[in-house]
Write a protein that holds these residues in place. Structure first.
Motif, PDB file in Angstrom:
ATOM      1  N   GLY A 157       0.830  -1.200   0.000  1.00 45.96           N
ATOM      2  CA  GLY A 157       0.000   0.000   0.000  1.00 45.96           C
ATOM      3  C   GLY A 157       0.859   1.242   0.000  1.00 45.96           C
ATOM      4  N   LEU A 158       1.050   1.806   1.188  1.00 43.55           N
ATOM      5  CA  LEU A 158       1.866   3.007   1.282  1.00 43.55           C
ATOM      6  C   LEU A 158       3.277   2.755   0.772  1.00 43.55           C
ATOM      7  CD1 LEU A 158       2.288   5.929   2.089  1.00 43.55           C
ATOM      8  CD2 LEU A 158       2.658   5.161   4.447  1.00 43.55           C
ATOM      9  N   SER A 159       3.825   1.573   1.051  1.00 45.45           N
ATOM     10  CA  SER A 159       5.169   1.247   0.551  1.00 45.45           C
ATOM     11  C   SER A 159       5.222   1.325  -0.972  1.00 45.45           C
ATOM     12  CB  SER A 159       5.591  -0.143   1.024  1.00 45.45           C
ATOM     13  OG  SER A 159       4.619  -1.116   0.678  1.00 45.45           O
ATOM     14  N   ASP A 160       4.151   0.886  -1.641  1.00 43.90           N
ATOM     15  CA  ASP A 160       4.093   0.923  -3.109  1.00 43.90           C
ATOM     16  C   ASP A 160       3.962   2.356  -3.609  1.00 43.90           C
ATOM     17  OD1 ASP A 160       3.272  -2.234  -3.916  1.00 43.90           O
ATOM     18  OD2 ASP A 160       2.724  -1.580  -1.918  1.00 43.90           O
ATOM     19  N   LEU A 177      14.291  -2.021  -5.287  1.00 45.23           N
ATOM     20  CA  LEU A 177      13.203  -1.553  -4.441  1.00 45.23           C
ATOM     21  C   LEU A 177      13.093  -2.561  -3.302  1.00 45.23           C
ATOM     22  CD1 LEU A 177      10.591  -0.707  -7.224  1.00 45.23           C
ATOM     23  CD2 LEU A 177      11.760   0.965  -5.768  1.00 45.23           C
ATOM     24  N   GLY A 178      13.551  -2.169  -2.123  1.00 43.79           N
ATOM     25  CA  GLY A 178      13.589  -3.100  -0.997  1.00 43.79           C
ATOM     26  C   GLY A 178      12.693  -2.649   0.132  1.00 43.79           C
ATOM     27  N   THR A 179      11.487  -3.186   0.204  1.00 43.91           N
ATOM     28  CA  THR A 179      10.607  -2.853   1.319  1.00 43.91           C
ATOM     29  C   THR A 179      11.211  -3.404   2.603  1.00 43.91           C
ATOM     30  OG1 THR A 179       8.700  -3.003  -0.171  1.00 43.91           O
ATOM     31  CG2 THR A 179       8.244  -2.995   2.197  1.00 43.91           C
ATOM     32  N   ARG A 180      11.269  -2.562   3.634  1.00 45.46           N
ATOM     33  CA  ARG A 180      11.824  -2.964   4.929  1.00 45.46           C
ATOM     34  C   ARG A 180      10.878  -2.507   6.031  1.00 45.46           C
ATOM     35  NH1 ARG A 180      14.149  -5.359   1.632  1.00 45.46           N
ATOM     36  NH2 ARG A 180      16.416  -5.605   1.327  1.00 45.46           N
ATOM     37  N   ASP A 181      10.443  -3.468   6.834  1.00 45.41           N
ATOM     38  CA  ASP A 181       9.444  -3.237   7.872  1.00 45.41           C
ATOM     39  C   ASP A 181      10.037  -3.649   9.209  1.00 45.41           C
ATOM     40  OD1 ASP A 181       7.352  -4.131   9.784  1.00 45.41           O
ATOM     41  OD2 ASP A 181       5.952  -3.613   8.205  1.00 45.41           O
ATOM     42  N   GLY A 182       9.964  -2.756  10.203  1.00 45.89           N
ATOM     43  CA  GLY A 182      10.488  -3.100  11.514  1.00 45.89           C
ATOM     44  C   GLY A 182       9.839  -2.276  12.611  1.00 45.89           C
ATOM     45  N   ALA A 183      10.052  -2.682  13.848  1.00 47.54           N
ATOM     46  CA  ALA A 183       9.422  -2.013  14.987  1.00 47.54           C
ATOM     47  C   ALA A 183      10.231  -2.285  16.246  1.00 47.54           C
ATOM     48  CB  ALA A 183       7.987  -2.505  15.165  1.00 47.54           C
ATOM     49  N   ASN A 184       9.945  -1.524  17.288  1.00 49.09           N
ATOM     50  CA  ASN A 184      10.503  -1.801  18.616  1.00 49.09           C
ATOM     51  C   ASN A 184       9.368  -1.992  19.617  1.00 49.09           C
ATOM     52  OD1 ASN A 184       9.606   0.820  18.843  1.00 49.09           O
ATOM     53  ND2 ASN A 184      11.524   1.667  19.659  1.00 49.09           N
ATOM     54  N   PRO A 320      -5.584  -8.810  18.125  1.00 52.98           N
ATOM     55  CA  PRO A 320      -4.724  -7.638  17.944  1.00 52.98           C
ATOM     56  C   PRO A 320      -5.420  -6.309  18.223  1.00 52.98           C
ATOM     57  CG  PRO A 320      -4.393  -9.200  16.153  1.00 52.98           C
ATOM     58  CD  PRO A 320      -5.565  -9.698  16.953  1.00 52.98           C
ATOM     59  N   ALA A 321      -6.753  -6.296  18.082  1.00 51.72           N
ATOM     60  CA  ALA A 321      -7.485  -5.056  18.333  1.00 51.72           C
ATOM     61  C   ALA A 321      -7.504  -4.684  19.815  1.00 51.72           C
ATOM     62  CB  ALA A 321      -8.916  -5.177  17.820  1.00 51.72           C
ATOM     63  N   THR A 322      -7.190  -5.647  20.692  1.00 53.98           N
ATOM     64  CA  THR A 322      -7.339  -5.418  22.132  1.00 53.98           C
ATOM     65  C   THR A 322      -6.028  -5.127  22.860  1.00 53.98           C
ATOM     66  OG1 THR A 322      -7.077  -7.758  22.748  1.00 53.98           O
ATOM     67  CG2 THR A 322      -9.291  -7.006  22.108  1.00 53.98           C
ATOM     68  N   ILE A 323      -4.888  -5.252  22.173  1.00 57.93           N
ATOM     69  CA  ILE A 323      -3.607  -5.187  22.884  1.00 57.93           C
ATOM     70  C   ILE A 323      -3.017  -3.780  22.946  1.00 57.93           C
ATOM     71  CG2 ILE A 323      -3.065  -7.588  22.358  1.00 57.93           C
ATOM     72  CD1 ILE A 323      -1.156  -6.603  20.197  1.00 57.93           C
ATOM     73  N   GLY A 324      -3.668  -2.826  22.304  1.00 56.41           N
ATOM     74  CA  GLY A 324      -3.130  -1.470  22.264  1.00 56.41           C
ATOM     75  C   GLY A 324      -2.765  -0.882  23.611  1.00 56.41           C
ATOM     76  N   PRO A 325      -3.624  -0.990  24.638  1.00 53.77           N
ATOM     77  CA  PRO A 325      -3.295  -0.384  25.931  1.00 53.77           C
ATOM     78  C   PRO A 325      -2.057  -0.987  26.587  1.00 53.77           C
ATOM     79  CG  PRO A 325      -5.650  -0.823  25.766  1.00 53.77           C
ATOM     80  CD  PRO A 325      -5.005  -1.501  24.597  1.00 53.77           C
ATOM     81  N   ARG A 326      -1.661  -2.188  26.150  1.00 55.29           N
ATOM     82  CA  ARG A 326      -0.498  -2.849  26.760  1.00 55.29           C
ATOM     83  C   ARG A 326       0.734  -2.780  25.857  1.00 55.29           C
ATOM     84  NH1 ARG A 326      -1.927  -8.652  27.812  1.00 55.29           N
ATOM     85  NH2 ARG A 326      -3.487  -8.469  26.172  1.00 55.29           N
ATOM     86  N   MET A 327       0.637  -2.035  24.765  1.00 57.75           N
ATOM     87  CA  MET A 327       1.716  -1.962  23.784  1.00 57.75           C
ATOM     88  C   MET A 327       2.508  -0.666  23.945  1.00 57.75           C
ATOM     89  SD  MET A 327       1.343  -2.087  19.601  1.00 57.75           S
ATOM     90  CE  MET A 327       0.871  -3.799  19.485  1.00 57.75           C
ATOM     91  N   GLU A 328       3.822  -0.760  23.774  1.00 58.24           N
ATOM     92  CA  GLU A 328       4.705   0.396  23.802  1.00 58.24           C
ATOM     93  C   GLU A 328       5.615   0.355  22.586  1.00 58.24           C
ATOM     94  OE1 GLU A 328       6.986  -0.018  27.320  1.00 58.24           O
ATOM     95  OE2 GLU A 328       5.255  -0.098  28.665  1.00 58.24           O
ATOM     96  N   GLY A 329       5.945   1.545  22.056  1.00 59.88           N
ATOM     97  CA  GLY A 329       6.920   1.603  20.989  1.00 59.88           C
ATOM     98  C   GLY A 329       6.361   2.130  19.684  1.00 59.88           C
ATOM     99  N   LYS A 330       7.172   1.971  18.624  1.00 58.23           N
ATOM    100  CA  LYS A 330       6.829   2.492  17.303  1.00 58.23           C
ATOM    101  C   LYS A 330       6.941   1.397  16.254  1.00 58.23           C
ATOM    102  CE  LYS A 330       8.845   7.054  18.365  1.00 58.23           C
ATOM    103  NZ  LYS A 330       9.888   8.026  17.949  1.00 58.23           N
ATOM    104  N   THR A 331       6.186   1.583  15.174  1.00 59.04           N
ATOM    105  CA  THR A 331       6.286   0.693  14.025  1.00 59.04           C
ATOM    106  C   THR A 331       6.637   1.520  12.792  1.00 59.04           C
ATOM    107  OG1 THR A 331       5.161  -1.023  12.731  1.00 59.04           O
ATOM    108  CG2 THR A 331       3.809   0.821  13.475  1.00 59.04           C
ATOM    109  N   CYS A 332       7.449   0.941  11.919  1.00 56.50           N
ATOM    110  CA  CYS A 332       7.933   1.657  10.737  1.00 56.50           C
ATOM    111  C   CYS A 332       7.719   0.813   9.490  1.00 56.50           C
ATOM    112  CB  CYS A 332       9.416   1.985  10.876  1.00 56.50           C
ATOM    113  SG  CYS A 332      10.123   2.825   9.431  1.00 56.50           S
ATOM    114  N   ALA A 333       7.145   1.421   8.463  1.00 58.02           N
ATOM    115  CA  ALA A 333       6.994   0.802   7.160  1.00 58.02           C
ATOM    116  C   ALA A 333       7.674   1.684   6.137  1.00 58.02           C
ATOM    117  CB  ALA A 333       5.513   0.638   6.811  1.00 58.02           C
ATOM    118  N   GLY A 334       8.414   1.077   5.215  1.00 55.61           N
ATOM    119  CA  GLY A 334       9.076   1.908   4.224  1.00 55.61           C
ATOM    120  C   GLY A 334       9.760   1.104   3.146  1.00 55.61           C
ATOM    121  N   VAL A 335      10.370   1.810   2.213  1.00 61.34           N
ATOM    122  CA  VAL A 335      11.059   1.170   1.100  1.00 61.34           C
ATOM    123  C   VAL A 335      12.417   1.834   0.920  1.00 61.34           C
ATOM    124  CG1 VAL A 335       9.887   2.661  -0.594  1.00 61.34           C
ATOM    125  CG2 VAL A 335      10.892   0.491  -1.330  1.00 61.34           C
ATOM    126  N   LEU A 336      13.463   1.001   0.888  1.00 63.95           N
ATOM    127  CA  LEU A 336      14.813   1.463   0.621  1.00 63.95           C
ATOM    128  C   LEU A 336      15.047   1.368  -0.889  1.00 63.95           C
ATOM    129  CD1 LEU A 336      17.612   2.367   1.667  1.00 63.95           C
ATOM    130  CD2 LEU A 336      18.230  -0.063   1.755  1.00 63.95           C
TER     131      LEU A 336
END
Length: 427
Positions: A157-160, A177-184, A320-336
């Motif tokens: 989607g956004l990566s494209d 075109l190297g899509t790279r997805d990662g998070a902490n 996955p819809a219920t875990i937000g209050p217990r989640m910390e950090g960031k997620t990153c989507a992108g293309v190198l």
């Protein structure tokens, strides 16, 4: 001008719920029907949308069996849908895709029809690829004058969209075109201890990560699109990728994903890949599930009841819809993107989008992984509603102009969605 937009969204899980919360702030549609196999889930999502905007009446709930194309068609006709948004997992792509066409409605999804590997040579032969079933019916969509826009989540989607922007504006020649997805991201229990809980559907994670990943190489195909595809064993070619905005280095591996099947159709590049930052724990869990046969979708009999092992695994984990209050950090989507820039010099640029879970939870009550996925089809629908984006047949995001999408996504509210993308040069 296009006809007034009436959206039928099928699926009220994490992504569907987040999409409704985002869409309710916008005025480009006249009706948004939320349909789910469980009516109470659809009603919950409608209630959440209405709560966000006083006096909101455009959202209504319905029940549908997403595995039944006829039921999808019937509901789409009943509610007068101009667009069907598929917000359920990839098992249901083809019935919804088929049902939308029969109802004379446009279609959007965030994941494409499933792949099928050659069981005798899964790591040597590509087999049926992601999206093949949908692209095989492109002529029917063209003849009907309708659009099926595939893979318009975040990745794909956004990566494209970012890849198309790079091809148009930044590069004269693209090596990869190297899509790279990662998070902490970290999920904690009530006592503050870190626990295992995937940020999106475990069923889909198993499907993507245990299938042989596909790569595309121009040299391999000699100019032929289909001949350029090949497969690797799961978790191949690990690399440590340094993600921006404080996420830092994450080990990424090849994963089967739609970008590799979409980008070569519209963009000129020598190689197309997708790598995902799974982490050691997830890889170990996936390997164990495979060893035990718990990744299988074939039903087995347990005390007289037919069940799919993969469905059982998914059902045992938190929604996955219920875990937000217990989640910390960031997620990153992108293309190198690597290659030769417009100035003729070598260039390596990472174009990306980061979401902090604290922000998405504060502003939308949605955890960051599902929110980052959900915002993109809503932006796409708005562009389709006024004719900025248009087309017929079966298309990917990179077939359409990227600048209007990126401008609308990042423009401050209320004109845009207030979610900025960025890019950084790599050595």
């Amino acid at each position: 001008m296009p006809e007034p937009m009436r959206v039928l969204m099928i699926g009220a899980g994490g992504v569907g719920d987040a999409a409704a919360r985002i869409a309710v702030e916008r005025d480009f549609f006249e009706a948004w029907v939320v349909a789910d196999h469980d009516p109470s889930r659809a009603e919950r999502t409608v209630a959440a949308a209405r709560e966000r905007r006083k006096g909101e009446q455009r959202f209504t709930a319905a029940q549908v069996d997403a595995s039944d194309a006829g039921a999808v068609t019937a509901l789409a006709r009943e509610v007068g849908a101009t667009h069907v948004l598929n917000a359920v997992d990839p098992r249901f792509v083809m019935p919804i895709f088929t049902g939308a066409l029969a109802a004379d409605a446009d279609y959007l999804d965030m994941a494409m029809s499933l792949s099928v590997r050659d069981p005798d040579a899964p790591f040597e032969k590509v087999g049926v690829k992601l999206g093949d079933e949908q692209f095989a019916r492109a002529g029917e969509w063209e003849s009907a004058g309708r659009l099926a826009l595939l893979g318009i989540g975040v990745e794909p989607g956004l990566s494209d969209v970012l890849a198309r922007y790079a091809a148009d504006e930044l590069f004269d020649h693209i090596d990869e075109l190297g899509t790279r997805d990662g998070a902490n991201l970290v999920i904690r229990d009530d006592d503050g201890n870190e626990v295992f809980a995937p940020g999106f559907s475990m069923w889909t994670i198993i499907e993507e990560c245990l299938n042989p990943p596909v790569v595309w190489e121009r040299a391999r195909g000699g100019g032929d699109l289909e001949a350029g595809f090949s497969v690797l064993p799961p978790f191949s070619e690990p690399e440590v990728f340094d993600f921006p905005e404080g996420i830092g280095p994450v080990e990424c591996v090849h994963v089967e994903h739609e970008e590799v099947l979409l980008m070569p159709r519209w963009l000129e590049a020598d190689r197309v890949t997708f790598k995902y930052g799974l982490g050691e724990e997830m890889i170990a869990i996936l390997r164990t599930l495979h060893t035990l046969g718990l990744d299988s979708t074939e039903p087995v009999t347990v005390k007289g009841v037919q069940v799919s092992p993969r469905d059982v695994v998914a059902a045992c984990l938190p929604d996955p819809a219920t875990i937000g209050p217990r989640m910390e950090g960031k997620t990153c989507a992108g293309v190198l993107v690597t290659g030769t820039g417009k100035d003729g010099a070598p260039r390596s640029t990472y174009l990306y989008h980061v979401v902090d879970n604290a922000d998405s939870m504060r502003d939308y009550g949605a955890q960051c992984v599902v929110w980052q996925t959900a915002i993109n089809p809503v932006v796409a629908l708005e562009l389709l509603s006024d004719g900025t984006w248009k087309g017929t047949g079966v298309l990917g995001p990179e077939a359409l102009a990227p600048q209007p999408f990126l401008d609308l996504l990042s423009a401050p509210k209320p004109e845009g969605y207030g979610s900025a993308w960025a890019m950084e040069e790599r050595a």
